[in-house]
Design an enzyme around this catalytic site. Structure first.
Site, PDB file in Angstrom:
ATOM      1  N   ARG A 168     -33.435  13.307 -17.873  1.00  0.00           N
ATOM      2  CA  ARG A 168     -33.112  14.694 -17.527  1.00  0.00           C
ATOM      3  C   ARG A 168     -32.417  15.355 -18.721  1.00  0.00           C
ATOM      4  O   ARG A 168     -31.264  15.057 -19.019  1.00  0.00           O
ATOM      5  CB  ARG A 168     -32.214  14.773 -16.292  1.00  0.00           C
ATOM      6  CG  ARG A 168     -31.766  16.206 -16.006  1.00  0.00           C
ATOM      7  CD  ARG A 168     -31.338  16.484 -14.585  1.00  0.00           C
ATOM      8  NE  ARG A 168     -30.113  15.840 -14.192  1.00  0.00           N
ATOM      9  CZ  ARG A 168     -29.425  16.160 -13.080  1.00  0.00           C
ATOM     10  NH1 ARG A 168     -29.882  17.110 -12.268  1.00  0.00           N
ATOM     11  NH2 ARG A 168     -28.327  15.516 -12.779  1.00  0.00           N
ATOM     12  N   ASP A 450     -19.975  14.563 -10.493  1.00  0.00           N
ATOM     13  CA  ASP A 450     -20.518  14.978 -11.774  1.00  0.00           C
ATOM     14  C   ASP A 450     -20.369  16.483 -11.890  1.00  0.00           C
ATOM     15  O   ASP A 450     -19.661  17.111 -11.097  1.00  0.00           O
ATOM     16  CB  ASP A 450     -21.964  14.509 -11.940  1.00  0.00           C
ATOM     17  CG  ASP A 450     -22.916  15.112 -10.905  1.00  0.00           C
ATOM     18  OD1 ASP A 450     -22.519  16.048 -10.182  1.00  0.00           O
ATOM     19  OD2 ASP A 450     -24.071  14.658 -10.830  1.00  0.00           O
TER      20      ASP A 450
END
Length: 532
Positions: A168, A450
């Site tokens: 990603r 996160d």
């Protein structure tokens, strides 16, 4: 694996570190330069369109399925490419930053896919960015084994037991300020994609797989089209057949939820399906409609996937993907197993219920953030899939979702609790402390947090302040309490920076769209002109 020579345009503005020369080769920088030269202006254009759309919605324009793409949605003949090698069975996927320890643990975890996350799970220190690229090369070359100073050994299992790697890259909204092209910072997405593709695409093909990606934060079909054109040029430059790249798009913005089919259509030659990015989706909802009282959300813990508007989102996601022959991957379970048996049992029971709902709804797999959650996720999907690799044949023709269904937030409106306010401030403060010191994924209160979870926590504080369901005095008092508690735990935490970042991102009059660009420029960029 070479490109036609370019006049050197990409400059490295920071001193090189250990093994950086293996990544920042002249040929690799030339390759990134070609991508930047071709697409930097279009990237700026799609960012301008994001701002225009945000202003339209803020002024009261309705959000709906685009009329101009009705023919794309109505055409029943088109489908995405069939699954690529290593991406047919995706019943369990694990995510995490591309550091060496996480790489070995994730690849050995029993998950079918590891998403190496340069975006939400990585604080973009230069060493993290280049170190992540080195991790991926070493993992593919099977030279990543290591032993910690404490004597714990990390080594890869046999190849047929390893997870498939997907990467990603950072989103279109972020820059990489340690690289410069014609006097401007380089789009971070093209850095992460370009360096990995240049160094690892052929390596992955030779290993029987391919260069596979997850694409974050897309807001519309134009951004998907831009990525598709990046893929086409990248493959052509390295002589790799078109269609070798595969990418899964995270549907994690409210505007993208209205263009799921269009996004698949734009990427159809390179598509590996869609994913439900639940926390960023809620974050996007507040960013887009935070000025409206009918979109006022309660504590994030109370906004579950069974909320009507979240059910509409996930059911439409399954129907859209399977209608087009695409995988659909469920949302993140972020629990971190601990040492307390009762707490672990309760957490795993919650994960099981979440995965059972997804598997029964037709998802082909789901995400976990910790290797300890892989067995329960796999067991649930094994029970539904059996020996089949997916359930693409479940087209969910029973699903009929309207624009109103996707926006029916008012049905769960409720005031925040005092505990919810404190938890959001606590998570934001502790995550900022970790991120500023180079850690993008950190366990807090039994959850792997996160950037996405920090974003939803801080924008909820902003939304509650804007609508005066909490007051600034209360927020300031809790902030100071949490900073004091953090200081007692970590004497090295940069308190002034954390406080200032919180105030800028959570309590200012105008809501910053992301905390990361400003924080990155202020705190993580370390320029030292090299080769001037």
């Amino acid at each position: 694996m070479s490109t036609t020579a370019l006049a050197p345009k990409v400059r490295v503005l920071v001193g090189t570190g250990h093994r950086h020369d293996e990544i920042l080769t002249p040929a690799a920088l030339d390759f990134v330069g070609r991508l930047v030269d071709a697409f930097a202006q279009r990237r700026l254009d799609v960012m301008k369109e994001r701002r225009r759309q945000a202003l339209r919605l803020a002024s009261g324009s309705p959000l709906g399925f685009p009329m101009v793409t009705t023919a794309v949605r109505a055409d029943t003949t088109w489908r995405v490419a069939p699954p690529a090698p290593g991406l047919s069975d995706r019943r369990v996927e694990i995510t995490g930053p591309p550091d060496r320890r996480m790489a070995v643990s994730a690849l050995n975890s029993g998950a079918k896919v590891w998403m190496a996350d340069f975006e939400d799970a990585t604080a973009p220190l230069w060493d993290n960015v280049i170190g992540g690229q080195l991790t991926l090369i070493d993992a593919i070359e099977r030279r990543i084994d290591f032993t910690t100073p404490e004597g714990k050994r990390y080594h890869l299992a046999e190849p047929d037991r390893l997870a498939t790697i997907m990467v990603r890259p950072r989103g279109w909204h972020l820059d990489e300020e340690h690289l410069e092209f014609d006097g401007r910072s380089v789009p971070a997405s093209l850095v992460d994609f370009g360096l990995y593709f240049f160094h690892c695409a052929q390596r992955q093909i030779d290993a029987g797989y391919g260069p596979y990606f997850y694409l974050p934060k897309l807001e519309n079909r134009y951004e998907a089209r831009l990525w598709n054109d990046v893929f086409l040029l990248a493959q052509d430059l390295l002589g790799i057949p078109r269609g070798t790249i595969r990418a899964t798009v995270l549907i994690e913005t409210i505007t993208a939820a209205f263009e799921m089919e269009e996004i698949l259509y734009e990427l159809r030659e390179h598509s590996a399906g869609l994913n439900a990015g639940r926390w960023d989706y809620l974050f996007s909802l507040i960013k887009t409609f935070g000025h409206r009282t009918d979109f006022l959300l309660p504590d994030r813990a109370k906004v579950t996937m069974t909320a009507p508007f979240m059910r509409a989102y996930t059911e439409l996601l399954v129907r859209t993907c399977h209608k087009r022959g695409a995988h659909v991957i469920g949302g993140m379970s972020a629990q971190v197993p601990g040492k307390e048996p009762a707490a672990n049992e309760a957490a795993l029971a919650g994960v099981r219920l979440d995965k059972e709902r997804e598997a029964e709804d037709g998802f082909d797999g789901s995400w976990v953030a910790h290797p300890g959650l892989v067995p329960v996720c796999r067991e649930v999907f094994d029970g539904v899939l059996g020996v089949l690799p997916h359930q693409l044949d479940r087209t969910r023709d029973d699903v009929d979702v309207s624009a109103a269904d996707l926006l029916s937030v008012r049905r769960i409106v409720g005031p925040p609790t005092s505990e919810g306010v404190r938890v959001n401030i606590s998570v934001t403060v502790r995550y900022f402390a970790a991120w500023l010191r180079g850690r993008g994924a950190v366990a807090i209160n039994g959850l792997m947090e996160d950037a996405a979870t920090a974003e939803i926590a801080r924008v909820q504080i902003w939304q509650w302040l804007r609508h005066r369901v909490i007051d600034r005095e209360t927020v300031n008092r809790i902030l100071e309490d949490e900073l004091a508690a953090l200081g007692a735990e970590d004497a090295w935490a940069p308190m002034d920076d954390i406080r200032a970042l919180f105030e800028r991102s959570a309590t200012s009059g105008e809501l910053p769209l992301f905390f990361t660009p400003d924080a990155y420029t202020r705190h993580l960029v370390k320029r030292a002109e090299a080769g001037a």
